[in-house]
Every structure is written in C-alpha cells, then in structure tokens.
Design a protein around this motif. Structure first.
Motif, PDB file in Angstrom:
ATOM      1  N   GLU A 114       0.827  -1.202   0.000  1.00  0.00           N
ATOM      2  CA  GLU A 114       0.000   0.000   0.000  1.00  0.00           C
ATOM      3  C   GLU A 114       0.873   1.270   0.000  1.00  0.00           C
ATOM      4  O   GLU A 114       1.883   1.321   0.710  1.00  0.00           O
ATOM      5  N   SER A 115       0.465   2.263  -0.773  1.00  0.00           N
ATOM      6  CA  SER A 115       1.249   3.503  -0.868  1.00  0.00           C
ATOM      7  C   SER A 115       1.355   4.195   0.490  1.00  0.00           C
ATOM      8  O   SER A 115       0.421   4.153   1.296  1.00  0.00           O
ATOM      9  N   ALA A 116       2.477   4.870   0.693  1.00  0.00           N
ATOM     10  CA  ALA A 116       2.642   5.685   1.900  1.00  0.00           C
ATOM     11  C   ALA A 116       1.874   6.994   1.696  1.00  0.00           C
ATOM     12  O   ALA A 116       2.009   7.642   0.655  1.00  0.00           O
ATOM     13  N   VAL A 117       1.049   7.337   2.678  1.00  0.00           N
ATOM     14  CA  VAL A 117       0.261   8.575   2.586  1.00  0.00           C
ATOM     15  C   VAL A 117       0.382   9.332   3.907  1.00  0.00           C
ATOM     16  O   VAL A 117       0.255   8.741   4.982  1.00  0.00           O
ATOM     17  N   LEU A 118       0.623  10.637   3.821  1.00  0.00           N
ATOM     18  CA  LEU A 118       0.671  11.482   5.015  1.00  0.00           C
ATOM     19  C   LEU A 118      -0.331  12.631   4.817  1.00  0.00           C
ATOM     20  O   LEU A 118      -0.253  13.360   3.827  1.00  0.00           O
ATOM     21  N   LEU A 119      -1.268  12.732   5.742  1.00  0.00           N
ATOM     22  CA  LEU A 119      -2.269  13.802   5.699  1.00  0.00           C
ATOM     23  C   LEU A 119      -1.752  14.993   6.508  1.00  0.00           C
ATOM     24  O   LEU A 119      -1.338  14.821   7.665  1.00  0.00           O
ATOM     25  N   VAL A 120      -1.775  16.167   5.884  1.00  0.00           N
ATOM     26  CA  VAL A 120      -1.259  17.367   6.558  1.00  0.00           C
ATOM     27  C   VAL A 120      -2.345  18.432   6.687  1.00  0.00           C
ATOM     28  O   VAL A 120      -2.925  18.867   5.680  1.00  0.00           O
ATOM     29  N   GLY A 121      -2.613  18.846   7.910  1.00  0.00           N
ATOM     30  CA  GLY A 121      -3.476  20.006   8.147  1.00  0.00           C
ATOM     31  C   GLY A 121      -2.580  21.228   8.195  1.00  0.00           C
ATOM     32  O   GLY A 121      -1.882  21.451   9.201  1.00  0.00           O
ATOM     33  N   ASN A 122      -2.549  21.993   7.110  1.00  0.00           N
ATOM     34  CA  ASN A 122      -1.650  23.157   7.044  1.00  0.00           C
ATOM     35  C   ASN A 122      -2.348  24.416   7.596  1.00  0.00           C
ATOM     36  O   ASN A 122      -3.539  24.409   7.866  1.00  0.00           O
ATOM     37  N   LYS A 123      -1.573  25.471   7.746  1.00  0.00           N
ATOM     38  CA  LYS A 123      -2.020  26.793   8.228  1.00  0.00           C
ATOM     39  C   LYS A 123      -2.442  26.741   9.698  1.00  0.00           C
ATOM     40  O   LYS A 123      -3.432  27.350  10.100  1.00  0.00           O
ATOM     41  N   GLN A 124      -1.668  26.013  10.489  1.00  0.00           N
ATOM     42  CA  GLN A 124      -1.985  25.905  11.913  1.00  0.00           C
ATOM     43  C   GLN A 124      -1.915  27.268  12.600  1.00  0.00           C
ATOM     44  O   GLN A 124      -2.516  27.475  13.653  1.00  0.00           O
ATOM     45  N   ASP A 125      -1.171  28.193  12.011  1.00  0.00           N
ATOM     46  CA  ASP A 125      -1.108  29.556  12.572  1.00  0.00           C
ATOM     47  C   ASP A 125      -2.481  30.234  12.509  1.00  0.00           C
ATOM     48  O   ASP A 125      -2.705  31.231  13.196  1.00  0.00           O
ATOM     49  N   LEU A 126      -3.401  29.680  11.700  1.00  0.00           N
ATOM     50  CA  LEU A 126      -4.756  30.262  11.616  1.00  0.00           C
ATOM     51  C   LEU A 126      -5.738  29.504  12.517  1.00  0.00           C
ATOM     52  O   LEU A 126      -6.934  29.456  12.224  1.00  0.00           O
ATOM     53  N   CYS A 127      -5.236  28.931  13.630  1.00  0.00           N
ATOM     54  CA  CYS A 127      -6.116  28.097  14.458  1.00  0.00           C
ATOM     55  C   CYS A 127      -7.242  28.899  15.109  1.00  0.00           C
ATOM     56  O   CYS A 127      -8.245  28.333  15.517  1.00  0.00           O
ATOM     57  N   HIS A 128      -7.103  30.238  15.180  1.00  0.00           N
ATOM     58  CA  HIS A 128      -8.196  31.068  15.746  1.00  0.00           C
ATOM     59  C   HIS A 128      -9.406  31.076  14.803  1.00  0.00           C
ATOM     60  O   HIS A 128     -10.506  31.429  15.220  1.00  0.00           O
ATOM     61  N   VAL A 129      -9.192  30.712  13.518  1.00  0.00           N
ATOM     62  CA  VAL A 129     -10.334  30.623  12.591  1.00  0.00           C
ATOM     63  C   VAL A 129     -10.466  29.187  12.062  1.00  0.00           C
ATOM     64  O   VAL A 129     -10.922  28.939  10.956  1.00  0.00           O
ATOM     65  N   ARG A 130     -10.077  28.262  12.904  1.00  0.00           N
ATOM     66  CA  ARG A 130     -10.081  26.843  12.555  1.00  0.00           C
ATOM     67  C   ARG A 130     -11.496  26.364  12.199  1.00  0.00           C
ATOM     68  O   ARG A 130     -12.463  26.691  12.894  1.00  0.00           O
ATOM     69  N   GLU A 131     -11.596  25.567  11.128  1.00  0.00           N
ATOM     70  CA  GLU A 131     -12.882  24.942  10.780  1.00  0.00           C
ATOM     71  C   GLU A 131     -12.804  23.420  10.879  1.00  0.00           C
ATOM     72  O   GLU A 131     -13.830  22.736  10.814  1.00  0.00           O
ATOM     73  N   VAL A 132     -11.576  22.890  10.958  1.00  0.00           N
ATOM     74  CA  VAL A 132     -11.410  21.431  11.032  1.00  0.00           C
ATOM     75  C   VAL A 132     -10.621  21.110  12.291  1.00  0.00           C
ATOM     76  O   VAL A 132      -9.504  21.609  12.484  1.00  0.00           O
ATOM     77  N   GLY A 133     -11.215  20.281  13.143  1.00  0.00           N
ATOM     78  CA  GLY A 133     -10.557  19.926  14.411  1.00  0.00           C
ATOM     79  C   GLY A 133      -9.384  18.984  14.179  1.00  0.00           C
ATOM     80  O   GLY A 133      -9.370  18.211  13.213  1.00  0.00           O
ATOM     81  N   TRP A 134      -8.422  19.046  15.120  1.00  0.00           N
ATOM     82  CA  TRP A 134      -7.262  18.148  15.060  1.00  0.00           C
ATOM     83  C   TRP A 134      -7.729  16.687  15.061  1.00  0.00           C
ATOM     84  O   TRP A 134      -7.217  15.850  14.308  1.00  0.00           O
ATOM     85  N   GLU A 135      -8.740  16.384  15.900  1.00  0.00           N
ATOM     86  CA  GLU A 135      -9.228  15.004  16.042  1.00  0.00           C
ATOM     87  C   GLU A 135      -9.803  14.488  14.722  1.00  0.00           C
ATOM     88  O   GLU A 135      -9.681  13.306  14.410  1.00  0.00           O
ATOM     89  N   GLU A 136     -10.447  15.385  13.963  1.00  0.00           N
ATOM     90  CA  GLU A 136     -11.034  14.956  12.679  1.00  0.00           C
ATOM     91  C   GLU A 136      -9.943  14.527  11.707  1.00  0.00           C
ATOM     92  O   GLU A 136     -10.081  13.530  10.997  1.00  0.00           O
ATOM     93  N   GLY A 137      -8.876  15.307  11.680  1.00  0.00           N
ATOM     94  CA  GLY A 137      -7.750  14.970  10.806  1.00  0.00           C
ATOM     95  C   GLY A 137      -7.126  13.652  11.226  1.00  0.00           C
ATOM     96  O   GLY A 137      -6.895  12.765  10.406  1.00  0.00           O
ATOM     97  N   GLN A 138      -6.904  13.529  12.532  1.00  0.00           N
ATOM     98  CA  GLN A 138      -6.297  12.318  13.081  1.00  0.00           C
ATOM     99  C   GLN A 138      -7.150  11.093  12.758  1.00  0.00           C
ATOM    100  O   GLN A 138      -6.642  10.039  12.360  1.00  0.00           O
ATOM    101  N   LYS A 139      -8.481  11.235  12.890  1.00  0.00           N
ATOM    102  CA  LYS A 139      -9.383  10.097  12.652  1.00  0.00           C
ATOM    103  C   LYS A 139      -9.364   9.690  11.175  1.00  0.00           C
ATOM    104  O   LYS A 139      -9.282   8.507  10.843  1.00  0.00           O
TER     105      LYS A 139
END
Ligand SMILES: Nc1nc2c(ncn2[C@@H]2O[C@H](COP(=O)(O)OP(=O)(O)OP(=O)(O)O)[C@@H](O)[C@H]2O)c(=O)[nH]1
Length: 204
Positions: A114-139
């Motif tokens: 299976e291919s190696a895949v890494l999911l990246v939530g970028n623009k963490q510096d904009l966490c004050h206007v976050r629309e996607v939770g860390w847990e959602e990305g992790q899940k």
C-alpha cells in the motif's frame, strides 16, 4: 542512488507549493505561481542512503479532472495530502483524494504494498479561525492507514522538514517490504518448479 517520488496533492490554495518551497529552501515567500505543474528535485542522504527525491506539485486548475489521478497514482511512491485547517471544503477534498488512493482496485491491483500517505493540516497559525478539528484529521488518517500532522508552512520550518522526512522514511520502508516479498515469491516459484520436475525425474 535510490529514486523517491512524492506527489503533494490537495485543494486549491491549501499551501502545497509553500510546503515544498519551505522544505527545499527553508523559506516562506507568501505567493507562489499556481498555473503550471512542476517537479522539483533534491538529493539527500537519509539512513545512510543517497536519495534522489522528486516532488510533484500539481497545478490546481479546476478543469483538471478532479479525481482521475491516474498518472499520479502510477508515478508516485508516496503522497502528501494537504488541507487548510481554516477551510472545511479543503478537508472534504483531502478526504476524497485519500479514498481515491485507498480504493481497492488502486491499492491492491497496481501495487504489492500500500502507498505511503501522510495527511497534513496546514495553516496551523490560523487556528483562531479553525474549521477542522485536530481530532477529525487524526481520525481520517487513522481510518485510512495514513500518517497525520498539523503544521504551518508559514511559521514552522523544522516541522515541515520532519513531515517530509516521515513520508520519505515510510516510502523507504515500503521499498524494503517490496524487496522482501519479491525474492520469497521467486523462491517459492523455484521450489514449485523443482518439486514438479524433480518428482517427474524420479519416476522415470
Ligand atoms: N497563514 C498561512 N498562509 C499560508 C500557509 N501556507 C500557505 N499559505 C498561503 O496560502 C496561499 C496559497 O498557498 P500556495 O502554496 O500557493 O497553495 P497551493 O496549494 O500550492 O495553491 P494552488 O497551487 O493554487 O492550488 C498563499 O497566499 C500562501 O501564502 C500557512 O501555513 N499559513
């Protein structure tokens, strides 16, 4: 020299070019040309091995068939899927890309591993206007056998480097797994041929 090919995919404006440029130059420029696709080259030494790294940065034109990805899937050894934590639609796009990469006919028919895949939530510096939770990305990552991290191409040079090293290491692990599988496959085939012809010879 080992060739490692990475494709950086994700929705428009999620920071794909910013991540690549950050990794290659340690700089964040702010604006990046987005109307043509590019392949960047970098030679590096990792785990005592000389690598020739190629990084594919697509052009996010809407007319490019959204999920065909056929050439990328054949070309790349590993994928970095980028979304913007302040843009929910980019997370939906990342999800669709991951599903496409993990589709059974893609992951099993064309590849031994299976291919190696890494999911990246970028623009963490904009966490004050976050629309996607860390847990959602992790899940999403866990459910689809991907690695996951959140970071900011704008502010975190070291984290970006660590992220690229993680995916490259995963690709190298896959190369080793493929190598292991190949000789054992040919050995068992040799054994089979030997058994069949060996038995015949005995009976003559
Ligand atoms: N605040 C913030 N902005 C970022 C970050 N990374 C990229 N950007 C900005 O997001 C915008 C898009 O960045 P790009 O790197 O061009 O994104 P892309 O995914 O390559 O864009 P396309 O090629 O058009 O799909 C630019 O204005 C960047 O300056 C980040 O970590 N934080």
């Amino acid at each position: 020299m080992i060739d490692v090919k990475l494709a950086i995919l994700g929705g428009k404006g999620t920071g794909k070019s910013a991540l690549i440029v950050r990794f290659l130059t340690k700089r964040f420029i702010g604006e990046y040309a987005s109307n043509f696709e590019s392949i960047y080259n970098k030679c590096l030494c990792l785990e005592g091995k000389q690598l020739n790294l190629e990084i594919y940065d697509p052009c996010s034109q809407p007319q490019k068939t959204k999920f065909s990805l056929t050439s990328e899937l054949h070309w790349a050894d590993g994928f970095v899927i980028v979304y913007d934590i302040s843009d929910r639609s980019s997370f939906a796009f990342a999800k669709a890309l991951i599903y496409r990469i993990r589709e059974p006919q893609t992951s099993h028919c064309k590849r031994a591993v299976e291919s190696a895949v890494l999911l990246v939530g970028n623009k963490q510096d904009l966490c004050h206007v976050r629309e996607v939770g860390w847990e959602e990305g992790q899940k999403l990552a866990l459910d689809n056998r991907c690695q996951f991290c959140e970071l900011s191409a704008a502010e975190q040079s070291l984290e970006v480097e660590i992220m690229f090293i993680r995916i490259i290491k995963d690709v190298l692990t896959n190369f080793k797994l493929k190598e292991k599988r190949r000789p054992s496959g040919s050995k068992s085939m040799a054994k089979l041929i030997n058994n069949v012809f060996g038995k015949r010879r005995k009976s003559v």
